[in-house]
Design a protein around this motif. Structure first.
Motif, mmCIF file in Angstrom:
data_model
loop_
_atom_site.group_PDB
_atom_site.id
_atom_site.type_symbol
_atom_site.label_atom_id
_atom_site.label_comp_id
_atom_site.label_asym_id
_atom_site.label_seq_id
_atom_site.Cartn_x
_atom_site.Cartn_y
_atom_site.Cartn_z
ATOM 1 N N GLY A 460 73.448 59.629 56.320
ATOM 2 C CA GLY A 460 72.871 60.884 56.794
ATOM 3 C C GLY A 460 71.398 60.829 57.125
ATOM 4 O O GLY A 460 70.723 61.866 57.148
ATOM 5 N N VAL A 461 70.854 59.623 57.389
ATOM 6 C CA VAL A 461 69.438 59.503 57.758
ATOM 7 C C VAL A 461 69.348 59.061 59.220
ATOM 8 O O VAL A 461 70.330 58.606 59.805
ATOM 9 N N SER A 462 68.156 59.176 59.791
ATOM 10 C CA SER A 462 68.033 58.876 61.223
ATOM 11 C C SER A 462 66.623 58.450 61.587
ATOM 12 O O SER A 462 65.655 58.742 60.878
ATOM 13 N N HIS A 463 66.522 57.733 62.711
ATOM 14 C CA HIS A 463 65.255 57.466 63.379
ATOM 15 C C HIS A 463 65.155 58.420 64.570
ATOM 16 O O HIS A 463 66.108 58.548 65.344
ATOM 17 N N ARG A 464 63.998 59.043 64.717
ATOM 18 C CA ARG A 464 63.783 59.936 65.853
ATOM 19 C C ARG A 464 62.454 59.578 66.521
ATOM 20 O O ARG A 464 61.453 59.383 65.836
ATOM 21 N N TYR A 465 62.501 59.488 67.836
ATOM 22 C CA TYR A 465 61.302 59.066 68.562
ATOM 23 C C TYR A 465 61.406 59.498 70.016
ATOM 24 O O TYR A 465 62.463 59.907 70.502
ATOM 25 N N MET A 512 61.238 59.384 60.504
ATOM 26 C CA MET A 512 61.726 58.127 59.933
ATOM 27 C C MET A 512 62.748 58.416 58.837
ATOM 28 O O MET A 512 62.654 59.434 58.144
ATOM 29 N N PRO A 513 63.704 57.519 58.619
ATOM 30 C CA PRO A 513 64.642 57.723 57.515
ATOM 31 C C PRO A 513 63.979 57.558 56.155
ATOM 32 O O PRO A 513 64.345 58.211 55.182
#
Length: 654
Positions: A460-465, A512-513
């Motif tokens: 359930g974590v993610s990288h966003r950019y 960031m996760p």
């Protein structure tokens, strides 16, 4: 300078997105449906309009489908679950992969992931969370170096163990967590196991991971899944002959004797290819070798081309402890382990490379430009896309820097070094200057683990950019938008729908996760607009009698090259191994067999393309006098004794 000063405000960005999307439609509706009806526009026209819109959407979706991938594989790798391994920092880690094709899907298992992945295309991998160890098992190694195989209508799996209490699991629908126990207690203590189902329906197990013991084989009852008889020794290392089998980064047997591990069996044209990994998973020279036989238990003969899978140079180094498999079209591939080893020796990743058998039945794997964008299965016959790296050691600007993790580490083509921002906050950024306006086709974003907080799998974590492009460094356009991404993408790779002309490329962190915003490789691919390098001059190989498993390769630096690819093989038409070298004009090659003749070839490359290859260079083995005498039989030995007798008075001083 603030990030907000360099980019358009959010309303402007939204306006740009609207204009971009509008061009895909053949025309724009400016009236409501009621007004259209009042103007006697028929329902048939509305139906046609809907069809046209759907066709446009289908074309857009098709255009956006990626045809390439880039190693290391972009998987949501779990973090090491072993506290002792995380003493120098929590980090992602896995290795020892195996891919099985089952009911039209690919299934990927690897060490300590608390689950596995499946994919329809070998690009988009879906993680299935599951633990296979039985409750009460005292081990951090959840499916360490797992074995996966298909029998009848089921996929089977078991992890490495020296005990006889591990279960074999099976599933007829592994796209979901739907597994049952096939065998409660498997009665073979097998580390690095690999099962092989032969054409005649007989099942075999190969196993072993040791710097003392060999690889073993044993037949398994297909119905009971229990052993028939006892394990038989099959192959072992001969590092006194095979240079690549020597332990250590310098192949000098530093610290330990070399390990043989990672067994795998393939069958091709009636021959059995028993594969193994050596000399140690920590090193860039970690590769896979192969012996060939006429029977599942041999006898086996060492293949003249070995290691058949290796990648000692470039961004992602190492190609050992893997599995050779066929895709849906019947083409061969090899999945294997990539060495990283920054925070722990067992910090590793996974790569996939095309494999094949030549007309003489020699198993080979192509890793040349294997960490550049390459074509996915079923797209094109050639492997390498031809897109070059555009920002190797080019100027970089960043929002902030943490400690000694400097900005240029993000573009030095070294997976082991990285830049870290001071925080993991939104709006930390890195800007890469390509030097000139280039044609950009793809971007790979390789994150590093700095101050991560996870042990084991994180769900359930993610990288966003967001990634912006500019031709002048002042006017910026949104090129890639992952600001709403909901997936964990530590080695994200994005192939653009259409090329972008730009000189500057900037990535802006959104989320960031865990840990700080850190990059070990911000890699921009495409085509420069300058001249490609000319052919390399003065290429030579120095191979002496003192150690003819090694060669010192030298060449004249090309003025406009950023790197070189050296090809190595046992014949001019069998240059199957390769080494990528950046920013140097020498390489110490230590992977030859004692007494065997080799051929070398080299080409230069830069952001604009690849030079012509040099002609194959033959390098004969130089033998010590005793080795030379033994190689020619008793006649040579007697001749050597005669020569020594003639020199004896001089040696004694008489």
């Amino acid at each position: 300078m603030k990030v907000a000063d360099q980019f358009p405000s959010k309303p402007v960005l939204k306006q740009r997105v609207k204009r971009k999307n509008r061009k895909f439609f053949p025309f724009t509706l400016k009236m409501s449906p009621l007004i259209i009806l009042k103007k006697n526009i028929s329902a048939t026209f509305l139906q046609c309009l809907i069809v046209l819109v759907l066709l446009n959407l289908a074309i857009v979706a098709q255009a956006g489908q990626q045809k390439t991938f880039c190693n290391p594989l972009n998987l949501d790798y779990g973090y090491t679950p072993i506290p002792e391994f995380a003493a120098q920092g929590k980090h992602r880690a896995t290795a020892d992969p195996v891919i099985a094709l089952f009911k039209g899907n690919y299934y990927l298992f690897s060490t300590n992931q608390w689950g596995y992945w499946w994919s329809e295309d070998m690009l988009n991998w879906h993680f299935i969370s599951r633990k296979f160890l039985k409750p009460g098992t005292k081990s951090y190694d959840e499916l360490c170096a797992p074995a996966v195989w298909v029998v009848d209508d089921a996929l089977f799996v078991i992890g490495s163990t020296y005990s006889k209490d591990f279960a074999i699991w099976k599933s007829s629908d592994p796209r979901t967590d739907n597994w049952t126990v096939a065998v409660e207690n498997f009665q073979v203590g097998a580390w690095d196991p690999a099962f092989f189902l032969d054409d005649d329906g007989r099942l075999y197990l190969y196993h072993g991971s040791s710097n003392l013991n060999p690889v073993y084989g044993i037949e398994i009852n297909r119905k009971t899944l229990q052993p028939i008889g006892s394990s038989t020794p099959l192959i072992c290392l001969h590092d006194d002959i095979h240079g690549w089998e020597r332990f250590g980064e310098g192949c000098d047997n530093t610290f330990l004797r070399p390990f043989i591990e990672g067994s795998w069996m393939s069958k091709h044209n009636g021959k059995y290819y028993l594969q193994y990994a050596a000399p140690g998973t920590e090193f860039s020279g970690y590769g896979d070798g192969v012996y060939v036989g006429e029977h599942p238990f041999g006898p086996f003969v060492y293949q003249v081309h070995n290691p058949f899978s290796s990648k000692p140079g470039g961004f992602a180094c190492g190609a050992g402890h893997g599995a050779t498999f066929q895709d849906k079209s019947g083409d061969w591939w090899h999945v294997s382990t990539i060495a990283l080893g920054v925070k722990n020796n067992f910090e590793r990743r996974i790569g996939i490379w095309p494999a094949d058998f030549d007309k003489d039945g020699i198993l080979k794997v192509d890793t040349a430009y294997g960490d550049y964008p390459c074509y996915l299965p079923g797209t094109k016959k050639e492997h390498f896309s031809g897109w070059m790296l555009l920002n190797y050691k080019k100027p970089v600007r960043v929002s902030s820097t943490y400690g000694s993790f400097n900005a240029n580490n993000a573009v030095d083509e070294n997976l082991k070094t990285y830049w870290s921002a001071a925080t993991g906050d939104k709006d930390e950024w890195l800007e890469s200057d390509l030097g000139n306006v280039c044609e950009i086709h793809a971007v790979q974003i390789n994150y590093a683990d700095q101050d991560a907080e996870f042990l084991g799998k994180s769900l359930g974590v993610s990288h966003r950019y967001q990634i912006y492009s500019s031709q002048d460094g002042f006017q910026w356009k949104l090129m890639i938008d992952k600001s709403a991404n909901k997936t964990d993408v530590p080695h994200d790779y994005v192939e653009l729908e259409s090329p972008v002309q730009a000189r500057f490329v900037k990535i802006v962190n959104v989320g960031m996760p865990t840990g700080k915003f850190a990059l070990c490789g911000f890699r921009v691919f495409g085509f420069g607009k300058g001249e490609k390098p000319t052919a390399v001059k003065n290429f030579c190989a120095l191979r002496g009698a003192s150690e003819n498993r090694n060669a010192w390769l030298k060449w004249q630096m090309s003025d406009n090259a950023i790197g070189y690819v050296i090809y190595v093989g046992i014949a001019p038409d069998k240059l199957y191994s390769s080494v990528m070298v950046y920013g140097a004009n020498e390489y110490y090659f230590r992977a030859m067999d004692r007494g065997r003749k080799y051929y070398f070839q080299i080409e230069a490359f830069n952001e604009n393309g690849i030079s012509e290859k040099t002609s194959p260079l033959a390098v004969e083995p130089q033998l010590e006098p005793l080795e030379q005498a033994l190689s020619t039989g008793w006649v040579g030995v007697l001749k050597l004794i005669s020569q020594l007798m003639q020199k004896l008075p001089i040696m004694l001083g008489t």
